[in-house]
Design a protein around this motif. Structure first.
Motif, PDB file in Angstrom:
ATOM      1  N   GLU A 126     -23.407   9.490 -13.989  1.00 52.91           N
ATOM      2  CA  GLU A 126     -23.239  10.609 -14.921  1.00 52.91           C
ATOM      3  C   GLU A 126     -22.905  11.936 -14.228  1.00 52.91           C
ATOM      4  OE1 GLU A 126     -25.624   9.813 -18.835  1.00 52.91           O
ATOM      5  OE2 GLU A 126     -27.003   9.629 -17.150  1.00 52.91           O
ATOM      6  N   THR A 127     -22.508  11.837 -12.969  1.00 59.51           N
ATOM      7  CA  THR A 127     -21.943  12.988 -12.264  1.00 59.51           C
ATOM      8  C   THR A 127     -20.423  12.868 -12.302  1.00 59.51           C
ATOM      9  OG1 THR A 127     -23.846  13.258 -10.805  1.00 59.51           O
ATOM     10  CG2 THR A 127     -21.766  14.189 -10.050  1.00 59.51           C
ATOM     11  N   LEU A 128     -19.756  13.946 -12.690  1.00 62.67           N
ATOM     12  CA  LEU A 128     -18.304  13.953 -12.853  1.00 62.67           C
ATOM     13  C   LEU A 128     -17.685  14.665 -11.662  1.00 62.67           C
ATOM     14  CD1 LEU A 128     -18.254  14.873 -16.646  1.00 62.67           C
ATOM     15  CD2 LEU A 128     -18.247  12.597 -15.611  1.00 62.67           C
ATOM     16  N   MET A 129     -16.822  13.961 -10.939  1.00 65.69           N
ATOM     17  CA  MET A 129     -16.255  14.470  -9.695  1.00 65.69           C
ATOM     18  C   MET A 129     -14.735  14.444  -9.739  1.00 65.69           C
ATOM     19  SD  MET A 129     -18.595  12.335  -6.983  1.00 65.69           S
ATOM     20  CE  MET A 129     -20.141  11.608  -7.549  1.00 65.69           C
ATOM     21  N   THR A 130     -14.129  15.400  -9.067  1.00 64.10           N
ATOM     22  CA  THR A 130     -12.681  15.396  -8.869  1.00 64.10           C
ATOM     23  C   THR A 130     -12.383  15.583  -7.392  1.00 64.10           C
ATOM     24  OG1 THR A 130     -12.602  17.762  -9.426  1.00 64.10           O
ATOM     25  CG2 THR A 130     -12.071  16.194 -11.171  1.00 64.10           C
ATOM     26  N   PHE A 131     -11.311  14.937  -6.946  1.00 67.73           N
ATOM     27  CA  PHE A 131     -10.903  14.986  -5.545  1.00 67.73           C
ATOM     28  C   PHE A 131      -9.409  15.271  -5.463  1.00 67.73           C
ATOM     29  CE2 PHE A 131     -14.629  12.306  -5.721  1.00 67.73           C
ATOM     30  CZ  PHE A 131     -15.356  12.630  -4.591  1.00 67.73           C
ATOM     31  N   ASP A 132      -9.020  15.907  -4.374  1.00 64.15           N
ATOM     32  CA  ASP A 132      -7.609  16.123  -4.093  1.00 64.15           C
ATOM     33  C   ASP A 132      -7.029  14.827  -3.543  1.00 64.15           C
ATOM     34  OD1 ASP A 132      -5.352  16.860  -2.029  1.00 64.15           O
ATOM     35  OD2 ASP A 132      -5.483  18.582  -3.379  1.00 64.15           O
ATOM     36  N   LYS A 133      -5.997  14.316  -4.198  1.00 72.50           N
ATOM     37  CA  LYS A 133      -5.426  13.032  -3.797  1.00 72.50           C
ATOM     38  C   LYS A 133      -4.838  13.076  -2.396  1.00 72.50           C
ATOM     39  CE  LYS A 133      -1.783   9.787  -5.194  1.00 72.50           C
ATOM     40  NZ  LYS A 133      -0.709   9.522  -6.187  1.00 72.50           N
TER      41      LYS A 133
ATOM     42  N   ILE B 171       0.842  -1.187   0.000  1.00 69.39           N
ATOM     43  CA  ILE B 171       0.000   0.000   0.000  1.00 69.39           C
ATOM     44  C   ILE B 171       0.881   1.242   0.000  1.00 69.39           C
ATOM     45  CG2 ILE B 171      -1.736   1.321   1.267  1.00 69.39           C
ATOM     46  CD1 ILE B 171      -2.819  -1.318   2.353  1.00 69.39           C
ATOM     47  N   LYS B 172       0.722   2.068  -1.021  1.00 71.96           N
ATOM     48  CA  LYS B 172       1.461   3.322  -1.128  1.00 71.96           C
ATOM     49  C   LYS B 172       0.662   4.482  -0.527  1.00 71.96           C
ATOM     50  CE  LYS B 172       3.496   6.511  -4.518  1.00 71.96           C
ATOM     51  NZ  LYS B 172       3.722   6.764  -5.974  1.00 71.96           N
ATOM     52  N   THR B 173      -0.621   4.563  -0.889  1.00 73.36           N
ATOM     53  CA  THR B 173      -1.453   5.670  -0.430  1.00 73.36           C
ATOM     54  C   THR B 173      -2.857   5.167  -0.133  1.00 73.36           C
ATOM     55  OG1 THR B 173      -0.248   7.091  -1.989  1.00 73.36           O
ATOM     56  CG2 THR B 173      -2.179   8.042  -0.930  1.00 73.36           C
ATOM     57  N   VAL B 174      -3.418   5.590   0.988  1.00 74.42           N
ATOM     58  CA  VAL B 174      -4.821   5.352   1.316  1.00 74.42           C
ATOM     59  C   VAL B 174      -5.557   6.674   1.097  1.00 74.42           C
ATOM     60  CG1 VAL B 174      -6.491   4.688   3.082  1.00 74.42           C
ATOM     61  CG2 VAL B 174      -4.234   3.570   3.000  1.00 74.42           C
ATOM     62  N   ILE B 175      -6.494   6.687   0.168  1.00 70.96           N
ATOM     63  CA  ILE B 175      -7.202   7.910  -0.211  1.00 70.96           C
ATOM     64  C   ILE B 175      -8.657   7.776   0.224  1.00 70.96           C
ATOM     65  CG2 ILE B 175      -7.801   9.439  -2.127  1.00 70.96           C
ATOM     66  CD1 ILE B 175      -5.432   7.944  -3.646  1.00 70.96           C
ATOM     67  N   ARG B 176      -9.112   8.740   0.997  1.00 73.24           N
ATOM     68  CA  ARG B 176     -10.482   8.711   1.520  1.00 73.24           C
ATOM     69  C   ARG B 176     -11.253   9.891   0.932  1.00 73.24           C
ATOM     70  NH1 ARG B 176     -10.176   5.300   6.214  1.00 73.24           N
ATOM     71  NH2 ARG B 176      -8.007   4.951   6.840  1.00 73.24           N
ATOM     72  N   PRO B 177     -11.944   9.712  -0.202  1.00 73.31           N
ATOM     73  CA  PRO B 177     -12.684  10.814  -0.812  1.00 73.31           C
ATOM     74  C   PRO B 177     -13.747  11.376   0.127  1.00 73.31           C
ATOM     75  CG  PRO B 177     -12.452   8.991  -2.351  1.00 73.31           C
ATOM     76  CD  PRO B 177     -12.006   8.487  -1.018  1.00 73.31           C
ATOM     77  N   GLU B 178     -13.814  12.685   0.178  1.00 75.19           N
ATOM     78  CA  GLU B 178     -14.741  13.388   1.060  1.00 75.19           C
ATOM     79  C   GLU B 178     -16.195  13.028   0.741  1.00 75.19           C
ATOM     80  OE1 GLU B 178     -15.546  18.040   2.382  1.00 75.19           O
ATOM     81  OE2 GLU B 178     -14.730  17.580   0.389  1.00 75.19           O
TER      82      GLU B 178
END
Length: 362
Positions: free
Chosen positions: A84-91, A50-57
């Motif tokens: 059909e919703t397009l989302m972006t998150f800070d890694k 495991i390099k990164t654990v990402i927890r999207p808000e």
């Protein structure tokens, strides 16, 4: 009535492989038939860490149920689509950067999208509207439409370098063609493949057996019979062959026959990352995910049945979860999702998003 059914390679939808090996001498061969009953095999720690654990808000506008629609990770930005919703998150932080849905019938809106990708520079999205005419639309990260064009050639779009690749929704002649575009969507090359489009009769009319590509680590792949090819402007390049044995799907005479009997055969999806081959398939009513090396040696295998969660066991905060590989990779890393159902059972709440794991291959 003519139906167009996209039977693309995915572990959760019907796809079928039939015929004999395309193959080339010296091509690595993976014996899927010999490993179909290896429900739990291998140690994940021998293959990845495991390099990164990402927890999207989790917010009202960024609710997710799965990471299987991870569309890309560019720099520090994660791109995910759901309903059909397009989302972006800070890694780094998991904070939602943007979330928008442009479904509608007006200018700059889509009636239905099946293909959606981040732009190569990570500053926006490109989608393909496949209902009511093939239209390609581009948006910035916040949903402002920056391009809208009609392209009758494209029924499916994929990233390709700094540009794009497209596949026609219907056959132009008997053979499938792949179209290559630059970043401004100007056609630069056309590749005619040896793959022939097929239809199956059904009670409601002919069912179109369209073909899909797979995108992984900035490369395109396609499966035909039991061979996986990589694709570029120069043509098709065999990567690996599969032995299916008695699990090879026969030539069905109707869509209803195929649908009723498909569970008895291996319907697989595969892609290559570095020296590893990832395979997922439906067989005997179960979902199996496996990782092989390039010599054909099975490294990891897990099969889920019924309500079991598919994927490989990983330990997060002292709790064991099952992480399912998303069909996206970058460099020496793959991405896996832990679905909200598993997390909710552990925390006692439904107000939680899936976890995204960045796993470094060893």
């Amino acid at each position: 009535m003519k139906q167009s059914i996209a039977l693309f390679a995915t572990v959760l939808l019907l796809s079928s492989c039939s015929g004999t090996r395309d193959g080339c001498s010296g091509l690595p061969v993976i014996d899927l038939a010999a490993n179909v009953d290896k429900d739990s095999y291998g140690n994940p720690g021998d293959v990845f860490e495991i390099k990164t654990v990402i927890r999207p808000e989790f917010t009202d506008s960024s609710m997710l149920s799965t990471m299987m629609n991870l569309r890309g990770v560019i720099g520090n930005t994660i791109f995910i689509e759901e309903n059909e919703t397009l989302m972006t998150f800070d890694k780094s932080t998991g904070k939602c950067i943007s979330s928008f849905n442009k479904k509608g019938n007006g200018p700059g809106e889509y009636r239905m999208i099946h293909y959606q990708w981040p732009t190569p520079d990570g500053k926006g999205w490109v989608v393909e509207n496949n209902v009511g005419g093939n239209r390609i639309l581009a948006y910035d990260l916040y949903g402002n439409c920056t391009m809208e064009r009609t392209d009758t050639l494209c029924g499916a779009i994929y990233p390709y370098g700094t540009g794009w690749a497209g596949v026609s929704e219907f056959a132009e002649g008997n053979n499938m063609k792949i179209y290559f575009y630059d970043s401004a969507w100007q056609l630069t090359d056309t590749l005619t493949t040896p793959f022939v489009y097929e239809t199956l009769p059904s009670e409601e009319g002919p069912v179109w057996m369209s073909r899909e590509l797979t995108y992984s680590d900035n490369r395109l792949f396609i499966e035909n019979n039991d061979t996986l090819y990589s694709i570029d402007r120069g043509g098709l390049h065999p990567e690996v062959a599969f032995t299916l044995g008695s699990y090879a799907s026969p030539r069905f005479t109707s869509f209803e026959e195929m649908y009723a009997n498909a569970k008895n055969y291996i319907r697989y999806d595969s892609f290559v990352v570095d020296d590893y081959v990832f395979v997922a398939y439906n067989c005997k009513g179960a979902i199996t995910v496996q990782i092989y090396d390039r010599s054909g040696k099975l490294l990891l295998s897990r099969t889920s049945r019924g309500e079991e969660s598919p994927g490989f066991p990983v330990v997060i905060d002292g709790q064991t979860y099952y992480a399912l590989p998303a069909q996206y990779s970058s460099g020496d890393c793959i991405y896996c999702g832990i679905d909200e159902a598993q997390l909710g059972a552990g925390t006692g709440t439904d107000d939680i998003n899936p976890i995204l794991l960045e796993l470094r291959l060893k």
